[in-house]
Scaffold this active site. Structure first.
Site, short mmCIF file in Angstrom:
data_model
loop_
_atom_site.label_atom_id
_atom_site.label_comp_id
_atom_site.label_asym_id
_atom_site.label_seq_id
_atom_site.Cartn_x
_atom_site.Cartn_y
_atom_site.Cartn_z
N LEU A 222 0.87 -1.17 0.00
CA LEU A 222 0.00 0.00 0.00
C LEU A 222 0.91 1.22 0.00
O LEU A 222 1.89 1.25 0.75
CB LEU A 222 -0.90 0.02 1.24
CG LEU A 222 -1.94 -1.10 1.38
CD1 LEU A 222 -2.70 -0.95 2.69
CD2 LEU A 222 -2.90 -1.12 0.20
N ASP A 223 0.60 2.22 -0.82
CA ASP A 223 1.48 3.38 -0.87
C ASP A 223 1.32 4.25 0.38
O ASP A 223 0.45 4.03 1.21
CB ASP A 223 1.26 4.19 -2.16
CG ASP A 223 -0.14 4.79 -2.26
OD1 ASP A 223 -0.61 5.37 -1.27
OD2 ASP A 223 -0.75 4.69 -3.34
N ARG A 224 2.19 5.23 0.49
CA ARG A 224 2.24 6.08 1.69
C ARG A 224 0.89 6.72 2.00
O ARG A 224 0.52 6.90 3.16
CB ARG A 224 3.30 7.17 1.48
CG ARG A 224 3.54 8.05 2.70
CD ARG A 224 4.43 9.24 2.33
NE ARG A 224 5.69 8.81 1.75
CZ ARG A 224 6.77 8.50 2.46
NH1 ARG A 224 6.73 8.60 3.78
NH2 ARG A 224 7.88 8.13 1.87
N THR B 173 -2.14 5.58 1.27
CA THR B 173 -3.25 4.62 1.36
C THR B 173 -3.17 3.93 2.71
O THR B 173 -2.11 3.48 3.14
CB THR B 173 -3.18 3.59 0.23
OG1 THR B 173 -3.24 4.26 -1.03
CG2 THR B 173 -4.34 2.60 0.32
#
Length: 237
Positions: free
Chosen positions: A101-103, A105
């Site tokens: 999951l990106d920063r 999200t």
């Protein structure tokens, strides 16, 4: 496996460190009786400093990933591994995130030290569903659900169409999207392709597994039954 090697592999220290822990009487059974390095004891009966021994290899953890943390081991900012006990960084076999999951999200993130299980979850053939909830900058147009479900939607700079995805409208600017693949920034790019912008994004389920009552930054190990739920159909209200 001998107890010294077992406990060292779980990240409690080098074999020399663990041998010293035995000599200091820090390794006990549930009744507080001191254990010795050559004892044969079930994993669940071992205590380290009066705390249950961490789960053995084959571990699957679920975390409610907070905003601002990345899934990298080397990022100079806050990383998801910082939210786990330090010894989890040095378990052998190593603990890795199941996908990323990106920063920006938040939500359900899995970790495992089982390579076969990791591959089984992320393999396109497994069709494990990932469910996201998004708040959007603009009202939905009304045609997004049909387009996302079509199996013909193309993202910029890609040559293969997306697998069909299910969109559920929760409010004019809120939506739930269920995917069975995990392309780079896929949810954000899908909404961008229809002229919208994702303001907040949370993963709320992987297969039939949800976050339950985990607060942001909290985590726990999953039981065998819960692991099997990863391969079930989503059951999000």
């Amino acid at each position: 496996m001998k107890l010294v090697k077992l406990i060292a592999n779980l990240g409690y220290g080098s074999r020399k460190d663990v041998a010293l822990m035995f000599r200091e009487g820090r390794i006990t059974d549930p009744d507080g009786e001191v254990l010795y390095a050559d004892d044969k004891v079930p994993h669940e009966h071992i205590r380290v400093d009066d705390e249950p021994l961490d789960p053995p290899a084959g571990l699957l953890l679920v975390m409610n990933k907070p905003l601002g943390a990345t899934c990298s081991r080397k990022d100079q900012g806050r990383v998801v591994y910082d939210l786990l006990p330090p010894r989890y960084r040095v378990r052998d076999p190593a603990l890795s995130t199941v996908g990323r999951l990106d920063r920006d999200t938040s939500g359900l993130l899995l970790f495992t030290d089982d390579g076969a299980l990791l591959h089984r979850i992320i393999s396109p053939k497994a069709q494990v569903a990932k469910v996201y909830e998004a708040t959007l900058a603009h009202d939905l147009r009304g045609d997004e659900a049909a387009l996302f479900a079509s199996g013909t939607m193309m993202l910029e700079s890609e040559t293969d169409p997306l697998e069909p995805a299910v969109l559920q409208v929760l409010a004019p600017r809120r939506a739930r999207l269920t995917l069975t693949e995990g392309r780079y920034h896929q949810v954000r790019r899908m909404f961008a392709a229809v002229g919208n912008h994702v303001e907040t994004l949370t993963r709320v389920a992987v297969g039939g597994l949800t976050l339950g009552d985990l607060a942001p930054g909290e985590w726990r190990a999953l039981s065998a039954h819960e692991i099997s739920r990863v391969f079930d159909a989503p059951a999000v209200d």
